[in-house]
Design a protein around this motif. Structure first.
Motif, PDB file in Angstrom:
ATOM      1  N   SER A  31       0.831  -1.203   0.000  1.00 32.61           N
ATOM      2  CA  SER A  31       0.000   0.000   0.000  1.00 32.61           C
ATOM      3  C   SER A  31       0.870   1.258   0.000  1.00 32.61           C
ATOM      4  O   SER A  31       0.554   2.241  -0.683  1.00 32.61           O
ATOM      5  CB  SER A  31      -0.942   0.003   1.210  1.00 32.61           C
TER       6      SER A  31
ATOM      7  N   ARG B 225       2.308   1.569  -3.555  1.00 36.50           N
ATOM      8  CA  ARG B 225       1.329   2.108  -4.508  1.00 36.50           C
ATOM      9  C   ARG B 225       1.148   3.614  -4.314  1.00 36.50           C
ATOM     10  O   ARG B 225       1.068   4.370  -5.280  1.00 36.50           O
ATOM     11  CB  ARG B 225      -0.011   1.395  -4.335  1.00 36.50           C
TER      12      ARG B 225
ATOM     13  N   LYS C 210       1.980   6.681  -6.999  1.00 39.95           N
ATOM     14  CA  LYS C 210       0.993   7.693  -7.375  1.00 39.95           C
ATOM     15  C   LYS C 210       1.518   9.095  -7.083  1.00 39.95           C
ATOM     16  O   LYS C 210       1.273  10.038  -7.848  1.00 39.95           O
ATOM     17  CB  LYS C 210      -0.315   7.453  -6.618  1.00 39.95           C
TER      18      LYS C 210
ATOM     19  N   CYS D 242       1.908  -7.938  -8.975  1.00 36.40           N
ATOM     20  CA  CYS D 242       1.719  -6.830  -8.031  1.00 36.40           C
ATOM     21  C   CYS D 242       2.296  -5.538  -8.585  1.00 36.40           C
ATOM     22  O   CYS D 242       1.702  -4.459  -8.436  1.00 36.40           O
ATOM     23  CB  CYS D 242       2.373  -7.159  -6.696  1.00 36.40           C
TER      24      CYS D 242
ATOM     25  N   GLU E   4       0.104  -4.166 -11.428  1.00 35.78           N
ATOM     26  CA  GLU E   4      -1.120  -3.582 -10.877  1.00 35.78           C
ATOM     27  C   GLU E   4      -0.852  -2.207 -10.281  1.00 35.78           C
ATOM     28  O   GLU E   4      -1.632  -1.264 -10.484  1.00 35.78           O
ATOM     29  CB  GLU E   4      -1.696  -4.512  -9.808  1.00 35.78           C
ATOM     30  N   ALA E   5       0.256  -2.064  -9.549  1.00 38.06           N
ATOM     31  CA  ALA E   5       0.596  -0.782  -8.928  1.00 38.06           C
ATOM     32  C   ALA E   5       0.853   0.288  -9.982  1.00 38.06           C
ATOM     33  O   ALA E   5       0.429   1.442  -9.835  1.00 38.06           O
ATOM     34  CB  ALA E   5       1.817  -0.946  -8.029  1.00 38.06           C
TER      35      ALA E   5
ATOM     36  N   LYS F 188      -0.315   0.389 -13.080  1.00 34.48           N
ATOM     37  CA  LYS F 188      -1.576   0.733 -13.744  1.00 34.48           C
ATOM     38  C   LYS F 188      -2.462   1.592 -12.848  1.00 34.48           C
ATOM     39  O   LYS F 188      -3.104   2.538 -13.318  1.00 34.48           O
ATOM     40  CB  LYS F 188      -2.303  -0.547 -14.160  1.00 34.48           C
ATOM     41  N   GLU F 189      -2.497   1.281 -11.545  1.00 35.01           N
ATOM     42  CA  GLU F 189      -3.298   2.069 -10.607  1.00 35.01           C
ATOM     43  C   GLU F 189      -2.805   3.509 -10.513  1.00 35.01           C
ATOM     44  O   GLU F 189      -3.577   4.426 -10.220  1.00 35.01           O
ATOM     45  CB  GLU F 189      -3.263   1.428  -9.216  1.00 35.01           C
ATOM     46  N   ALA F 190      -1.505   3.709 -10.764  1.00 33.26           N
ATOM     47  CA  ALA F 190      -0.930   5.050 -10.697  1.00 33.26           C
ATOM     48  C   ALA F 190      -1.202   5.851 -11.969  1.00 33.26           C
ATOM     49  O   ALA F 190      -0.782   7.007 -12.072  1.00 33.26           O
ATOM     50  CB  ALA F 190       0.572   4.963 -10.448  1.00 33.26           C
TER      51      ALA F 190
ATOM     52  N   LYS G 277      -5.500  11.640 -18.065  1.00 27.05           N
ATOM     53  CA  LYS G 277      -5.688  11.141 -16.705  1.00 27.05           C
ATOM     54  C   LYS G 277      -5.173  12.171 -15.724  1.00 27.05           C
ATOM     55  O   LYS G 277      -4.024  12.583 -15.777  1.00 27.05           O
ATOM     56  CB  LYS G 277      -4.955   9.810 -16.511  1.00 27.05           C
TER      57      LYS G 277
END
Length: 254
Positions: free
Chosen positions: A163, A166, A170, A209, A212-213, A215-217, A252
């Motif tokens: 967490s 991530r 970001k 993992c 995913e991190a 892409k989430e950013a 974005k």
């Protein structure tokens, strides 16, 4: 939060393996050193921001050919001081000459090492302290959005869990303009590393993992390559080094 150990950087070129990994935007050369080589027609622009990684220059030696200015951030003030020593040619600065010569040899002309050093010194415009887990955008308020962010072997050493990792990713993504590139060098499935016989924990990262991190950013992954293990097991427990190229999705918002 773990504090990375402060030590004088060292490179053992004799243990490096020249094994290019080709991506859409750049070649990654010599995984054992983290040295990057930017293609002339690949990732380039006005500004590159290097996040963390300590007072090292080897990952910037090729970048100075593709960017007009480089901004270096480090996790601690001590690392910033060491970096400034080299930039200003102060007594006691670490001697990167063997590494610079090696990079110039990879690029085709070992004799241009002195020119390379001076070009990098001219290209690095600022050295800033930045803890990405306690990110303060005010520190970077005066900076233009970067064309490229470079993260090399850093987040895994200072983030205590996924967490935090991530959130840090970001945070730094806010420094990059839409359409800009993120370049990452990551030690995969690393549990710890050893410096001066002291063992330090590292965030255990697996491919899924990490993807995913990223892409989430707000990034679109363009390339993801993994090299074989290239560090001695006595220094670091891991299952290879990954090289990731991503672009910040246009439109974005942070």
């Amino acid at each position: 939060m773990r504090q990375p150990h402060q030590t004088t950087p060292s490179i053992n070129l004799s243990s490096s393996v020249l094994k290019p990994v080709k991506g859409p935007s750049l070649h990654f050369l010599s995984p054992g050193t983290g040295i990057l080589h930017f293609k002339p027609d690949g990732v380039k622009g006005n500004t590159l921001i290097r996040i963390g990684a300590g007072p090292t220059v080897f990952e910037l030696l090729s970048a100075c050919e593709s960017f007009k200015e480089i901004i270096v951030t480090n996790h601690t003030d001590l690392s910033c001081q060491e970096m400034q020593k080299w930039l200003k040619k102060e007594p006691g600065a670490f001697d990167w000459t063997p590494v610079v010569k090696y990079v110039c040899e990879l690029e085709g002309d070992r004799k241009k090492w002195a020119e390379k050093e001076e070009k990098l010194r001219r290209t690095v415009k600022q050295v800033l302290e930045c803890d990405v887990t306690k990110f303060n955008p005010v520190t970077f308020a005066s900076l233009p959005p970067a064309d490229c962010l470079l993260l090399s072997q850093y987040l895994g050493a200072i983030c205590k869990d996924l967490s935090t990792y991530r959130a840090a990713l970001k945070n730094v993504s806010s420094l990059l303009k839409p359409g800009g590139h993120l370049l990452m060098v990551i030690t995969m499935k690393c549990s710890h590393f050893v410096i001066d016989q002291n063992k330090f924990p590292c965030l255990f990262l697996e491919k899924e993992c990490l993807e995913e991190a990223v892409k989430e950013a707000g990034f679109d992954i363009l390339a993801f390559e993994v090299t074989p293990i290239c560090y001695p097991s006595s220094l670091i427990e891991h299952e290879g080094i990954s090289y990731l190229v991503a672009s910040k999705g246009k439109g974005k918002e942070d």
